[in-house]
Design a protein around this motif. Structure first.
Motif, PDB file in Angstrom:
ATOM      1  N   GLY A 127      34.759   7.611  16.796  1.00 47.11           N
ATOM      2  CA  GLY A 127      34.274   7.802  18.154  1.00 47.11           C
ATOM      3  C   GLY A 127      35.298   8.244  19.165  1.00 47.11           C
ATOM      4  N   ASP A 128      36.586   8.306  18.787  1.00 50.31           N
ATOM      5  CA  ASP A 128      37.625   8.657  19.751  1.00 50.31           C
ATOM      6  C   ASP A 128      37.932  10.146  19.795  1.00 50.31           C
ATOM      7  OD1 ASP A 128      37.806   6.085  20.472  1.00 50.31           O
ATOM      8  OD2 ASP A 128      39.715   5.662  19.499  1.00 50.31           O
ATOM      9  N   ILE A 129      37.480  10.881  18.807  1.00 50.01           N
ATOM     10  CA  ILE A 129      37.713  12.326  18.793  1.00 50.01           C
ATOM     11  C   ILE A 129      36.550  12.998  19.507  1.00 50.01           C
ATOM     12  CG2 ILE A 129      38.070  14.352  17.349  1.00 50.01           C
ATOM     13  CD1 ILE A 129      39.153  12.534  15.217  1.00 50.01           C
ATOM     14  N   ARG A 130      36.852  13.919  20.424  1.00 52.33           N
ATOM     15  CA  ARG A 130      35.814  14.448  21.285  1.00 52.33           C
ATOM     16  C   ARG A 130      35.670  15.957  21.093  1.00 52.33           C
ATOM     17  NH1 ARG A 130      34.951  10.262  24.308  1.00 52.33           N
ATOM     18  NH2 ARG A 130      33.592  11.323  25.778  1.00 52.33           N
ATOM     19  N   VAL A 131      34.425  16.389  21.016  1.00 53.20           N
ATOM     20  CA  VAL A 131      34.128  17.816  20.913  1.00 53.20           C
ATOM     21  C   VAL A 131      32.991  18.140  21.881  1.00 53.20           C
ATOM     22  CG1 VAL A 131      34.851  18.017  18.517  1.00 53.20           C
ATOM     23  CG2 VAL A 131      32.482  17.439  19.039  1.00 53.20           C
ATOM     24  N   LYS A 132      32.847  19.402  22.187  1.00 51.71           N
ATOM     25  CA  LYS A 132      31.839  19.801  23.169  1.00 51.71           C
ATOM     26  C   LYS A 132      30.417  19.614  22.660  1.00 51.71           C
ATOM     27  CE  LYS A 132      34.250  23.157  26.042  1.00 51.71           C
ATOM     28  NZ  LYS A 132      34.233  24.554  26.531  1.00 51.71           N
ATOM     29  N   SER A 133      29.545  19.215  23.569  1.00 52.13           N
ATOM     30  CA  SER A 133      28.120  19.120  23.262  1.00 52.13           C
ATOM     31  C   SER A 133      27.341  19.458  24.523  1.00 52.13           C
ATOM     32  CB  SER A 133      27.760  17.709  22.787  1.00 52.13           C
ATOM     33  OG  SER A 133      26.366  17.584  22.596  1.00 52.13           O
ATOM     34  N   GLU A 134      26.215  20.132  24.347  1.00 56.37           N
ATOM     35  CA  GLU A 134      25.378  20.494  25.494  1.00 56.37           C
ATOM     36  C   GLU A 134      23.957  20.012  25.255  1.00 56.37           C
ATOM     37  OE1 GLU A 134      25.264  24.644  26.420  1.00 56.37           O
ATOM     38  OE2 GLU A 134      23.512  24.415  27.738  1.00 56.37           O
ATOM     39  N   LEU A 135      23.389  19.348  26.238  1.00 60.59           N
ATOM     40  CA  LEU A 135      22.023  18.844  26.147  1.00 60.59           C
ATOM     41  C   LEU A 135      21.042  19.903  26.646  1.00 60.59           C
ATOM     42  CD1 LEU A 135      22.665  15.291  27.621  1.00 60.59           C
ATOM     43  CD2 LEU A 135      22.347  15.861  25.210  1.00 60.59           C
ATOM     44  N   PRO A 136      19.825  19.944  26.101  1.00 55.74           N
ATOM     45  CA  PRO A 136      18.811  20.866  26.627  1.00 55.74           C
ATOM     46  C   PRO A 136      18.566  20.581  28.108  1.00 55.74           C
ATOM     47  CG  PRO A 136      18.092  19.920  24.541  1.00 55.74           C
ATOM     48  CD  PRO A 136      19.325  19.170  24.944  1.00 55.74           C
ATOM     49  N   SER A 137      18.541  21.620  28.932  1.00 57.03           N
ATOM     50  CA  SER A 137      18.415  21.428  30.374  1.00 57.03           C
ATOM     51  C   SER A 137      17.035  21.768  30.915  1.00 57.03           C
ATOM     52  CB  SER A 137      19.464  22.268  31.108  1.00 57.03           C
ATOM     53  OG  SER A 137      19.299  23.642  30.805  1.00 57.03           O
ATOM     54  N   THR A 138      16.094  22.120  30.041  1.00 59.36           N
ATOM     55  CA  THR A 138      14.711  22.341  30.471  1.00 59.36           C
ATOM     56  C   THR A 138      13.776  21.509  29.610  1.00 59.36           C
ATOM     57  OG1 THR A 138      14.283  24.211  28.983  1.00 59.36           O
ATOM     58  CG2 THR A 138      15.269  24.713  31.126  1.00 59.36           C
ATOM     59  N   TYR A 139      12.639  21.193  30.180  1.00 56.08           N
ATOM     60  CA  TYR A 139      11.672  20.346  29.482  1.00 56.08           C
ATOM     61  C   TYR A 139      11.147  21.026  28.223  1.00 56.08           C
ATOM     62  CZ  TYR A 139       7.433  17.588  28.687  1.00 56.08           C
ATOM     63  OH  TYR A 139       6.445  16.809  28.121  1.00 56.08           O
ATOM     64  N   LYS A 140      10.856  22.316  28.305  1.00 57.90           N
ATOM     65  CA  LYS A 140      10.358  23.060  27.144  1.00 57.90           C
ATOM     66  C   LYS A 140      11.375  23.035  26.008  1.00 57.90           C
ATOM     67  CE  LYS A 140       6.312  25.106  28.175  1.00 57.90           C
ATOM     68  NZ  LYS A 140       5.100  25.047  27.337  1.00 57.90           N
ATOM     69  N   ALA A 141      12.634  23.284  26.331  1.00 58.02           N
ATOM     70  CA  ALA A 141      13.670  23.294  25.295  1.00 58.02           C
ATOM     71  C   ALA A 141      13.810  21.923  24.658  1.00 58.02           C
ATOM     72  CB  ALA A 141      15.000  23.737  25.897  1.00 58.02           C
TER      73      ALA A 141
END
Length: 353
Positions: A127-141
């Motif tokens: 859990g200490d190593i970090r990488v990029k993540s992006e959450l869906p920003s629209t309801y449809k997605a």
């Protein structure tokens, strides 16, 4: 694989039963052959757009619980937990031993993890190593993503139940955990029971005086589960009501997806890529997806609108004819949540931060 933002605290390493991979987590950099990971930020900021909107904030609440409790606890006890396909390091021999990647479901990462577990391989969560993540920003997605995951998980249960039952390299306890808890309860029973109870049975119960619902089933148990989920972030307690209403709406989509995958109905194996902004931006702030001109049926979600009308009618009936149960306040709020999501009024502002 480097990044400048506070990102997902998620890395899975797979090892054999007698060789556990260990990394120097005290260093800022963790070097693995042919893979370079950059350690960034504190343990609570895992998504580059986790505070972009109310929609991404409620997602972040759930994923924090998922990674910290389910993944890390599973790793600590060497119990089974699914590989999510993001920021994972696999030994090639493990992939070959499990039969390689397969496209038979829309959750190929979970499929590979289950088959590797049946071959006796173990997962380690770092859990200490970090990488990029992006959450869906629209309801449809987000709905498309959840449908793919829920349908694929239920369909994998159908395909793998026999293999898990007759596997020779795992214990009976792990078989029961995988079949009953991981697959049957979480992929099929949980979304179905939650959707039917809160969106169908409770509204209908106000019109049927003879129908009795115990308070522990409709209030106490859900309250405890909710508190356990959000307790990691006390600063997000003020958005907990939004999260409860949002998840109640999402149970409708997860139930439909679970039934579709379990029965292999039309569209059960349809792969729709989740739309995201991507990482080709110079700053660390990930904006929302840009709106595009769409037809009315694409701008309005008629299933949610229909449920909102149903809930408003039941709430109004309960308000006029109280009886012994008064659920009208909850049903009005839930109906409003269905209406707003039906009109796609979410994922477009950074409110409640």
């Amino acid at each position: 694989m480097q990044g400048k933002a506070n990102t997902l605290p998620y890395l899975m390493l797979i090892s054999s039963l007698n060789q556990i991979f260990c990394s120097e987590l005290s260093h800022s950099f963790c070097t693995i052959p042919k893979l370079h990971l950059f350690k960034l930020g504190g343990p609570l900021n895992f998504a580059v757009n986790g505070t972009t909107s109310l929609l991404t904030r409620v997602q972040k609440m759930f994923y924090d619980y998922h990674f910290k409790v389910e993944q890390e606890a599973g790793s600590a006890t060497f119990a089974f937990f699914s590989f999510n396909g993001t920021a994972g390091v696999w030994r090639t021999i493990a992939i070959r031993d499990a039969g390689g990647w397969k496209d038979r479901t829309t959750v190929e990462d979970m499929d590979l993890a289950v088959r590797a577990t049946l071959k006796g391989w173990k997962f380690v969560y770092v859990g200490d190593i970090r990488v990029k993540s992006e959450l869906p920003s629209t309801y449809k997605a987000y709905c498309r993503q959840q449908f793919r995951w829920s349908s694929g998980g239920a369909n994998l249960f159908r395909k793998m139940a026999k293999d898990v039952l007759f596997a020779k390299d795992i214990s009976l306890v792990k078989k029961i955990h995988m079949l009953y808890s991981f697959f049957f309860v979480r992929r099929v029973v949980a979304p179905t029971a939650a959707c039917i109870l809160f969106n169908v049975i409770i509204p209908i119960s106000v019109t049927v005086p003879e129908l009795y619902l115990p308070v522990w089933g409709v209030a106490y148990i859900p309250m405890v589960l909710t508190i356990v989920t959000v307790i990691r972030h006390p600063k997000n307690l003020h958005i907990m009501p939004f999260w409860i209403l949002f998840e109640s709406v999402m149970t409708l989509h997860r139930m439909r997806a679970a039934v579709t995958g379990l029965l292999e109905l039309e569209g059960f194996n349809q792969w729709t890529v989740t739309k995201k902004v991507g990482n080709d931006l110079e700053d660390t702030e990930v904006p929302l997806l840009q709106k595009t001109r769409k037809r009315l049926r694409d701008r309005v979600n008629f299933l949610e609108i229909g449920f909102s009308v149903f809930l408003f009618l039941c709430a109004s009936y309960n308000l006029v004819f109280h009886g012994t149960r008064s659920y009208y306040l909850y049903m009005y709020l839930q109906g409003l949540a269905f209406l707003l999501l039906g009109l796609n009024f979410t994922g477009t502002c950074s409110c409640c931060q």
